[in-house]
Design an enzyme around this catalytic site. Structure first.
Site, PDB file in Angstrom:
ATOM      1  N   LYS A  72       0.823  -1.217   0.000  1.00  0.00           N
ATOM      2  CA  LYS A  72       0.000   0.000   0.000  1.00  0.00           C
ATOM      3  C   LYS A  72       0.857   1.267   0.000  1.00  0.00           C
ATOM      4  CE  LYS A  72      -2.584   0.015   3.517  1.00  0.00           C
ATOM      5  NZ  LYS A  72      -1.640   0.727   4.416  1.00  0.00           N
ATOM      6  N   THR A  74       3.979   1.479  -0.959  1.00  0.00           N
ATOM      7  CA  THR A  74       4.669   1.465  -2.255  1.00  0.00           C
ATOM      8  C   THR A  74       3.764   2.016  -3.351  1.00  0.00           C
ATOM      9  OG1 THR A  74       5.941  -0.472  -1.546  1.00  0.00           O
ATOM     10  CG2 THR A  74       5.856  -0.041  -3.915  1.00  0.00           C
ATOM     11  N   ARG A  95       2.590   8.145   6.803  1.00  0.00           N
ATOM     12  CA  ARG A  95       2.913   8.037   8.223  1.00  0.00           C
ATOM     13  C   ARG A  95       4.404   7.756   8.407  1.00  0.00           C
ATOM     14  NH1 ARG A  95      -0.391   3.162  10.020  1.00  0.00           N
ATOM     15  NH2 ARG A  95       0.177   2.543   7.914  1.00  0.00           N
ATOM     16  N   LYS A 106       8.615  -5.919  10.025  1.00  0.00           N
ATOM     17  CA  LYS A 106       8.712  -5.242   8.731  1.00  0.00           C
ATOM     18  C   LYS A 106      10.142  -5.004   8.260  1.00  0.00           C
ATOM     19  CE  LYS A 106       4.323  -2.753   8.450  1.00  0.00           C
ATOM     20  NZ  LYS A 106       3.707  -1.441   8.278  1.00  0.00           N
ATOM     21  N   ALA A 274      -3.075   1.466  12.879  1.00  0.00           N
ATOM     22  CA  ALA A 274      -4.464   1.433  12.435  1.00  0.00           C
ATOM     23  C   ALA A 274      -5.268   0.331  13.104  1.00  0.00           C
ATOM     24  CB  ALA A 274      -4.529   1.272  10.918  1.00  0.00           C
ATOM     25  N   PHE A 302      -3.252  -0.559   7.141  1.00  0.00           N
ATOM     26  CA  PHE A 302      -3.876  -1.881   7.048  1.00  0.00           C
ATOM     27  C   PHE A 302      -5.026  -1.882   6.030  1.00  0.00           C
ATOM     28  CE2 PHE A 302      -2.108  -2.428  11.519  1.00  0.00           C
ATOM     29  CZ  PHE A 302      -1.017  -3.138  11.072  1.00  0.00           C
ATOM     30  N   PHE A 383       2.975  -8.926  -9.403  1.00  0.00           N
ATOM     31  CA  PHE A 383       4.110  -9.809  -9.129  1.00  0.00           C
ATOM     32  C   PHE A 383       4.402 -10.586 -10.411  1.00  0.00           C
ATOM     33  CE2 PHE A 383       3.189  -8.735  -4.861  1.00  0.00           C
ATOM     34  CZ  PHE A 383       4.263  -9.098  -4.073  1.00  0.00           C
ATOM     35  N   TRP A 411       6.560  -1.069  -8.053  1.00  0.00           N
ATOM     36  CA  TRP A 411       7.707  -1.646  -7.359  1.00  0.00           C
ATOM     37  C   TRP A 411       8.873  -1.839  -8.336  1.00  0.00           C
ATOM     38  CZ3 TRP A 411      10.910  -5.865  -7.590  1.00  0.00           C
ATOM     39  CH2 TRP A 411      11.683  -6.115  -6.447  1.00  0.00           C
TER      40      TRP A 411
END
Length: 558
Positions: A72, A74, A95, A106, A274, A302, A383, A411
């Site tokens: 999200k 990205t 954020r 992460k 969140a 999220f 992907f 990405w």
């Protein structure tokens, strides 16, 4: 060419002087405070001093997150870069990452691949010190409460009913429940206490919802920190803590300006979780972005059931914001995971599992378009293993709801990979009807507002309340806290309060086990399921892979 990690890509980028980035949107050098060459804080008083653009606001949200990853942040960065590529004056507002998840699961949260904000190492670690300031303000208040009791307890605070906890910006389960004040009379009154992670502190929520320093101080004063022996709420204002707390937060309140890999300006400011808080960057940063840009892309944490719901029902309501379009991020891999495929098999085509997992995405689409009545596009974060048949199935199911699906390749390609999503966002803003509405009216009683979220947004049959929650709601309503928005604390992994129930479950109820007031933030927090405000580290924390070499170059931040 071998695979490059996110941090290697970021470290190879030729970062521009932050003064040049500021000048792109009309912010002069006199209005920024430099934190080195590549970071700056911006004076929020510019909102009053200069004419604003009232830019279009684009919310980026997602399906329920999975171990497969949705991308999200990205996507938010890539779409902002794509808008810039299309000749639009764009800013992304995000954020700040919390150190807990950075060293926990992460390993970093500044985007990924060729859609990142930089300098990513700084952003992921101490950045400009905002979170440290928030932690210091939180713990100053805690110290002043215990000192008030030690010095005679003029307010008659019940030591068993102190609801203000200390905080630290790290996943540390050992601190969830502690006993302090030990060692004799000179060391305070022994009592049960505990720590939350900094991003779950009400100070973080207040920080992100305040409009300026005056509003910040007023909100801090309203924090309910304890109850008297007679059951009357005691506030931070009665402890006289708000002025000192605001002094600690004065500089942190200024939004942080950085940039994407492609030189798009980025405000990265504030970071409530969140699943346990409201999950959005600061109101000041969002307003600053819409003030200086024609298009602003922002994210909410999220899945749309958490971050987007709170962005819309709490942040937009309080700040008078109205989103112009919504991007809902999904991956084929994550949808197959929701359809029952284990993580190890997600690279294989599986239309049957995809069909089973798709209802999760469709529920989020319905929430945005039918509950909140906003125009939306689904961005499939691509992907290499996605097959044409899988992509077509997602597209067909979304089109049945009159929502377009666009492939996002940010990405791998940066802004160029987000152009199709950006074009659809522009089309939505320019041609689609926008009848934005909230999921509930704040005039409703607390229980009915919680039911509205559970039934409309989660798809639950009902919300049920434990005896403790029932008692707490009655007390809150008696004390005049009934007409506030609701901040649901719920697992991010499921539409239910049980993280193992994937896809789009039906025939379930949401159990509310505790209800508390965040009077300074201005909302009631309803805790469901096993959610807690202090996470723990996983079996193999990301911290084990993070390192720094003799030249000061950091590695391992994904």
């Amino acid at each position: 060419m071998g695979f490059k990690s996110d941090i290697e890509i970021a470290q190879e980028c030729k970062v521009q002087d932050i003064r040049k980035i500021a000048s792109k949107v009309g912010i002069s050098e006199d209005d920024i405070e430099l934190y080195g060459k590549y970071k700056a804080k911006v004076d929020y008083n510019l909102l009053k001093k200069t004419p604003g653009k009232n830019g279009k606001l684009i919310l980026c949200t997602a399906i329920n997150p999975t171990p497969a990853g949705e991308g999200k942040t990205t996507t938010s960065i890539g779409v902002a870069d794509a808008l810039s590529k299309l000749g639009k004056n764009a800013i992304v507002a995000l954020r700040e990452p919390s150190l807990g998840p950075v060293f926990g699961i992460k390993g970093g949260a500044a985007g990924g691949g060729y859609a990142q904000v930089v300098p990513m190492e700084d952003i992921n670690l101490h950045f400009t010190g905002d979170f440290h300031a928030i932690g210091a303000a939180n713990n100053l208040l805690a110290a002043m409460i215990d000192n008030h009791i030690y010095q005679g307890n003029a307010l008659d605070i019940d030591p068993r009913r102190i609801v203000w906890r200390r905080c630290v910006d790290m996943n540390d389960r050992q601190l969830r429940f502690v006993v302090d004040g030990m060692g004799g009379k000179a060391n305070g009154m022994p009592r049960e206490d505990g720590f939350d992670i900094t991003v779950a502190s009400e100070i973080m929520a207040i920080f992100c919802l305040a409009s300026d320093i005056t509003d910040l101080k007023a909100r801090l004063a309203r924090i309910v920190v304890a109850y008297t022996r007679a059951g009357v709420p005691v506030t931070a204002g009665q402890i006289n803590a708000q002025g000192a707390m605001a002094a600690l937060l004065k500089d942190a309140l200024k939004p942080n300006l950085v940039q994407t890999l492609e030189g798009t300006p980025a405000f990265v400011h504030g970071g409530p979780f969140a699943n346990i808080a409201h999950g959005c960057n600061s109101v000041i940063a969002t307003r600053m972005a819409t003030h200086f840009a024609d298009y602003v892309v922002t994210e909410a944490g999220f899945g749309a059931d958490l971050g987007a719901e709170k962005f819309l029902d709490i942040k937009c309501r309080m700040a008078g914001l109205k989103p112009d379009a919504v991007v809902i991020v999904a991956t084929v891999r994550a949808l197959k995971y929701n359809g029952g495929v284990p993580k190890s098999d997600l690279n294989n085509e599986n239309l049957e599992a995809l069909e089973k997992g798709l209802p999760n995405l469709l529920k989020h689409v319905e929430n945005i378009t039918k509950v909140f009545k906003l125009p939306a596009v689904v961005a499939i974060n691509a992907f290499p293993t996605d097959t044409q048949a899988e992509l077509k199935l997602v597209e067909d199911r979304c089109k049945a709801l009159n929502v377009n699906v666009k492939l996002s390749e940010v990405w791998a390609k940066g802004g160029e990979g987000g152009v199709e999503v950006a074009k659809e966002v522009i089309r939505l803003i320019e041609t689609e009807e926008n009848n934005f509405q909230f999921a509930y009216d704040t005039e409703l009683p607390i229980r009915e507002k919680i039911r509205a979220i559970a039934q409309k947004v989660y798809g639950a049959d009902d919300a049920v309340f434990t005896a403790q929650a029932e008692k707490e709601i009655d007390e809150l309503e008696k004390n005049g806290f009934s007409k506030t928005p609701i901040c649901m604390a719920k697992t991010q992994y499921s539409l239910t309060d049980d993280q193992t129930k994937l896809g789009r479950p039906t025939g379930f109820k949401i159990t509310v086990r505790q209800v508390t007031i965040s009077a300074g933030a201005g909302f009631v927090v309803a805790l469901t399921g096993a959610i807690m405000k202090m996470p723990g580290l996983p079996k193999v924390p990301a911290a084990e892979k993070i390192d720094v070499n003799k030249d000061g170059v950091i590695s391992g931040l994904f």
